[in-house]
Design a protein around this motif. Structure first.
Motif, mmCIF file in Angstrom:
data_model
loop_
_atom_site.group_PDB
_atom_site.id
_atom_site.type_symbol
_atom_site.label_atom_id
_atom_site.label_comp_id
_atom_site.label_asym_id
_atom_site.label_seq_id
_atom_site.Cartn_x
_atom_site.Cartn_y
_atom_site.Cartn_z
ATOM 1 N N THR A 132 -6.407 3.171 3.145
ATOM 2 C CA THR A 132 -7.565 2.974 4.014
ATOM 3 C C THR A 132 -8.148 4.289 4.523
ATOM 4 O O THR A 132 -9.119 4.266 5.291
ATOM 5 N N ASN A 133 -7.566 5.414 4.132
ATOM 6 C CA ASN A 133 -7.945 6.731 4.645
ATOM 7 C C ASN A 133 -7.648 6.871 6.131
ATOM 8 O O ASN A 133 -8.284 7.653 6.832
ATOM 9 N N GLU A 134 -6.672 6.105 6.593
ATOM 10 C CA GLU A 134 -6.232 6.184 7.989
ATOM 11 C C GLU A 134 -4.732 6.396 8.012
ATOM 12 O O GLU A 134 -4.026 6.073 7.056
ATOM 13 N N LYS A 135 -4.262 6.925 9.147
ATOM 14 C CA LYS A 135 -2.830 7.092 9.368
ATOM 15 C C LYS A 135 -2.455 6.445 10.687
ATOM 16 O O LYS A 135 -3.270 6.385 11.614
ATOM 17 N N ASP A 136 -1.221 5.948 10.747
ATOM 18 C CA ASP A 136 -0.752 5.356 11.995
ATOM 19 C C ASP A 136 -0.331 6.476 12.957
ATOM 20 O O ASP A 136 -0.362 7.656 12.590
ATOM 21 N N PRO A 137 0.073 6.133 14.189
ATOM 22 C CA PRO A 137 0.447 7.168 15.154
ATOM 23 C C PRO A 137 1.609 8.072 14.700
ATOM 24 O O PRO A 137 1.761 9.188 15.197
ATOM 25 N N ASN A 138 2.408 7.599 13.741
ATOM 26 C CA ASN A 138 3.518 8.400 13.219
ATOM 27 C C ASN A 138 3.110 9.249 12.014
ATOM 28 O O ASN A 138 3.952 9.904 11.409
ATOM 29 N N GLY A 139 1.849 9.185 11.633
ATOM 30 C CA GLY A 139 1.361 9.968 10.505
ATOM 31 C C GLY A 139 1.545 9.304 9.153
ATOM 32 O O GLY A 139 1.311 9.919 8.116
ATOM 33 N N GLU A 140 1.961 8.050 9.142
ATOM 34 C CA GLU A 140 2.133 7.330 7.885
ATOM 35 C C GLU A 140 0.778 6.834 7.386
ATOM 36 O O GLU A 140 -0.058 6.391 8.174
ATOM 37 N N ARG A 141 0.580 6.890 6.071
ATOM 38 C CA ARG A 141 -0.658 6.413 5.464
ATOM 39 C C ARG A 141 -0.720 4.892 5.526
ATOM 40 O O ARG A 141 0.247 4.213 5.188
ATOM 41 N N ILE A 142 -1.875 4.358 5.942
ATOM 42 C CA ILE A 142 -2.063 2.915 6.076
ATOM 43 C C ILE A 142 -2.751 2.373 4.820
ATOM 44 O O ILE A 142 -3.746 2.924 4.367
ATOM 45 N N PHE A 143 -2.183 1.284 4.305
ATOM 46 C CA PHE A 143 -2.723 0.614 3.111
ATOM 47 C C PHE A 143 -3.072 -0.826 3.472
ATOM 48 O O PHE A 143 -2.446 -1.434 4.339
ATOM 49 N N LYS A 144 -4.066 -1.364 2.764
ATOM 50 C CA LYS A 144 -4.517 -2.726 3.010
ATOM 51 C C LYS A 144 -4.552 -3.505 1.715
ATOM 52 O O LYS A 144 -4.979 -2.998 0.673
ATOM 53 N N TYR A 145 -4.111 -4.747 1.791
ATOM 54 C CA TYR A 145 -4.182 -5.687 0.674
ATOM 55 C C TYR A 145 -5.184 -6.771 1.077
ATOM 56 O O TYR A 145 -5.068 -7.363 2.149
ATOM 57 N N THR A 146 -6.161 -7.025 0.238
ATOM 58 C CA THR A 146 -7.164 -8.049 0.519
ATOM 59 C C THR A 146 -6.930 -9.212 -0.438
ATOM 60 O O THR A 146 -6.918 -9.031 -1.653
ATOM 61 N N ILE A 147 -6.778 -10.402 0.161
ATOM 62 C CA ILE A 147 -6.582 -11.614 -0.635
ATOM 63 C C ILE A 147 -7.926 -11.985 -1.256
ATOM 64 O O ILE A 147 -8.950 -12.045 -0.581
ATOM 65 N N LYS A 148 -7.907 -12.233 -2.533
ATOM 66 C CA LYS A 148 -9.157 -12.531 -3.236
ATOM 67 C C LYS A 148 -9.440 -14.008 -3.235
ATOM 68 O O LYS A 148 -8.655 -14.843 -3.165
#
Length: 148
Positions: A132-148
């Motif tokens: 998602t081009n975002e990181k959580d407060p711990n610096g981990e990369r955030i990923f998103k799965y979208t149900i089709k």
């Protein structure tokens, strides 16, 4: 996916998942099962679950849904070192996605990955999670799965 079973963890069966072990070096990528269970006890929105394949306990996972927008996360997934490399991580993720979308009636699921955890990155992106081009407060990369 039919050979993967997910069972809620409670006081009567939590001891079963405490024997799950990681391969050396993997502990830097995830909290211990004891820490996960403690977090779930402090925040009842987390759902810790035991992953089984046939008669074997093969893993642990934790998921939950939060806030007014029902932001839903798979926060932890651990496959025991003796069962890694057999496709159970992918089967487990697909099973969890199915369970979560039905339980929470959501179209998006999030997770985060610690930098350097290439095995998790490859698994999640193969399934369809997108950074998602975002990181959580711990610096981990955030990923998103979208149900089709």
């Amino acid at each position: 996916m039919n050979d993967i079973y997910v069972t809620a963890i409670n006081d009567t069966n939590e001891y079963l998942v405490k024997s799950i072990k990681l391969k050396p070096g993997q502990e830097k990528f995830i909290e211990t099962i004891e820490e996960c269970l403690e977090e779930a006890k402090l925040d009842s929105q987390w759902r810790p679950v035991m992953i089984q394949s046939k008669e074997n306990i093969v893993g642990f996972a934790m998921y939950g849904s939060f806030g007014p927008n029902k932001e839903t996360w798979i926060d932890r997934i651990i496959i025991d070192r003796d069962f890694q490399g057999k496709g159970l991580g992918k089967k487990t993720m697909l099973k969890l996605i199915d369970i979560i979308t039905k339980e929470y009636d959501v179209k998006e699921i999030y997770l985060s990955i610690i930098e350097g955890n290439e095995i998790a990155y490859n698994l999640y992106t193969t399934i369809g999670f997108v950074y998602t081009n975002e990181k959580d407060p711990n610096g981990e990369r955030i990923f998103k799965y979208t149900i089709k």
